[in-house]
Design a protein around this motif. Structure first.
Motif, short mmCIF file in Angstrom:
data_model
loop_
_atom_site.label_atom_id
_atom_site.label_comp_id
_atom_site.label_asym_id
_atom_site.label_seq_id
_atom_site.Cartn_x
_atom_site.Cartn_y
_atom_site.Cartn_z
N ALA A 132 12.76 81.84 -49.92
CA ALA A 132 14.20 81.94 -50.13
C ALA A 132 14.97 81.26 -49.00
N ALA A 133 14.50 81.45 -47.77
CA ALA A 133 15.19 80.83 -46.63
C ALA A 133 15.20 79.32 -46.75
N LEU A 134 14.07 78.75 -47.16
CA LEU A 134 13.99 77.30 -47.32
C LEU A 134 14.89 76.84 -48.46
N ALA A 135 14.87 77.57 -49.57
CA ALA A 135 15.70 77.20 -50.72
C ALA A 135 17.19 77.27 -50.37
N LEU A 136 17.58 78.27 -49.62
CA LEU A 136 18.98 78.38 -49.20
C LEU A 136 19.34 77.27 -48.22
N GLU A 137 18.44 76.99 -47.30
CA GLU A 137 18.68 75.93 -46.33
C GLU A 137 18.90 74.59 -47.02
N GLN A 138 18.14 74.35 -48.08
CA GLN A 138 18.23 73.08 -48.79
C GLN A 138 19.33 73.06 -49.84
N GLY A 139 19.95 74.20 -50.10
CA GLY A 139 20.98 74.26 -51.14
C GLY A 139 20.41 74.00 -52.52
N ALA A 140 19.22 74.54 -52.80
CA ALA A 140 18.50 74.24 -54.04
C ALA A 140 19.21 74.82 -55.26
#
Length: 350
Positions: A132-140
């Protein structure tokens, strides 16, 4: 005796290197051994350099003229083989070594852009919080997660909702015994309502053979078909299923509006012969990595240097989409998965 064997040995070596370097020429890219070798072009180039060094050392200490001629010929062939692989990697793109967050920089330039994150999680290994942190960071806007269970997908969605980016969760599982036999797809409500078109018993379009692929279609018919891919690996006893999976995926990419991402267990070399139009790599779909100069960056295995690995994870789309950016993310190599995540931002083509 060596003189009599020199020409056959050189010719046999040349033939073997030709098959390993460009199996498409012999229609062997989807056969066992050749398929594995060509998936690791960076490693092939490195091995060729090592073999050249060894041959040069032997040449320095050899006085027999027939053996020197043989070593000289082998050195030339290995240099050509290594240079060919290295050149092809450069043409496909070695990527850029910048922070992964830069992948989102262009997303704000086009309001109707779609950012796609894909990560084979090796059975939920990184954990929902890290995903989730990566997805939020990337604005997925779309997250494709092969080898990810429904429970983890829901936990990721909850964490993303808490981060201000809610997601709908769609999971297909062939069984509950192995986490590898689950694939989860997260889609932002901003893209509209979606339904899974290939759930069990739903009939066409069917599915990949061993590991599930999720085909999600817009409920109102407006928007792209979004496909979370997981083709089986080309291990010895799954070669037929692997080829069948790639054939089926090519048919799914035959429509007019498709975004497809995930673990294809195939490089663009393996997809060769399944393209339906100029510039495509699979059906009518084009590869975001090739479009942005990152097509040679390895996504598996995560423990190996990226340029020695296999680029078997992809983001593909039909020609009505253009790629703004694509990047293999190398900051998650210790997260627990054997795959690297990748992120691409697509926008409607003018």
């Amino acid at each position: 005796m060596l003189t009599a064997l020199t020409v056959p040995l050189v010719l046999a070596t040349a033939a073997a290197l030709a098959v390993l370097g460009w199996p498409q020429l012999f229609r062997l890219q989807n056969t066992w051994v050749a398929a594995h070798a060509v998936s690791l072009r960076g490693l092939e180039a490195a091995v060729a350099v090592g073999a050249v060094v060894l041959a040069l050392v032997l040449l320095l200490f050899t006085r027999a003229r027939p053996l020197r001629r043989l070593l000289g010929a082998l050195i030339v062939l290995l240099l050509l083989f290594g240079a060919g692989n290295a050149g092809l990697l450069i043409v496909r793109g070695l990527g850029t070594r910048v922070p992964a967050t830069a992948a989102t920089a262009t997303a704000t330039e086009t309001t109707d852009a779609v950012t796609v994150l894909s990560w084979n999680t090796l059975g939920d290994a990184p954990g929902a919080a890290a995903i989730a942190a990566l997805a939020l960071e990337q604005g997925a806007d779309v997250v494709t997660l092969p080898e990810t269970t429904e429970a983890t997908g829901e936990a990721v969605a909850e964490a993303m909702k808490a981060g201000g980016r809610p997601m709908w969760v769609h999971t297909l599982a062939f069984d509950q015994i192995s986490k590898a036999r689950s694939t989860t797809l997260l889609i932002s409500p901003d893209l509209g309502d979606y339904r899974v078109a290939n759930a069990a018993g739903s009939g066409p379009p069917g599915n990949t053979n061993v590991l599930p692929t999720v085909v999600a279609v817009p409920a109102d018919g407006t928007g792209p078909t979004i496909i979370a891919v997981h083709a089986v690996a080309p291990i010895r006893f799954e070669m037929s299923n692997w080829r069948s999976d790639l054939d089926w995926l090519a048919t799914q990419c035959g429509g007019g509006n498709v975004i497809m991402a995930g673990d294809f267990n195939a490089t663009v070399d393996h997809l060769s012969g399944r393209e339906a139009s100029v510039g495509a790599v699979l059906g009518r779909c084009r590869d975001a990595g090739l479009a942005t100069g990152s097509g040679a960056v390895g996504t598996w295995p995560a423990f190996a240097p990226a340029l020695l690995g296999a680029p078997i994870d992809h983001v593909l789309s039909t020609p009505n989409w253009q790629t703004q950016s694509m990047r293999v993310i190398e900051t998650e190599d210790a997260a627990g998965s054997d795959h690297r995540p990748l992120v691409a931002t697509l926008s409607p083509a003018p």
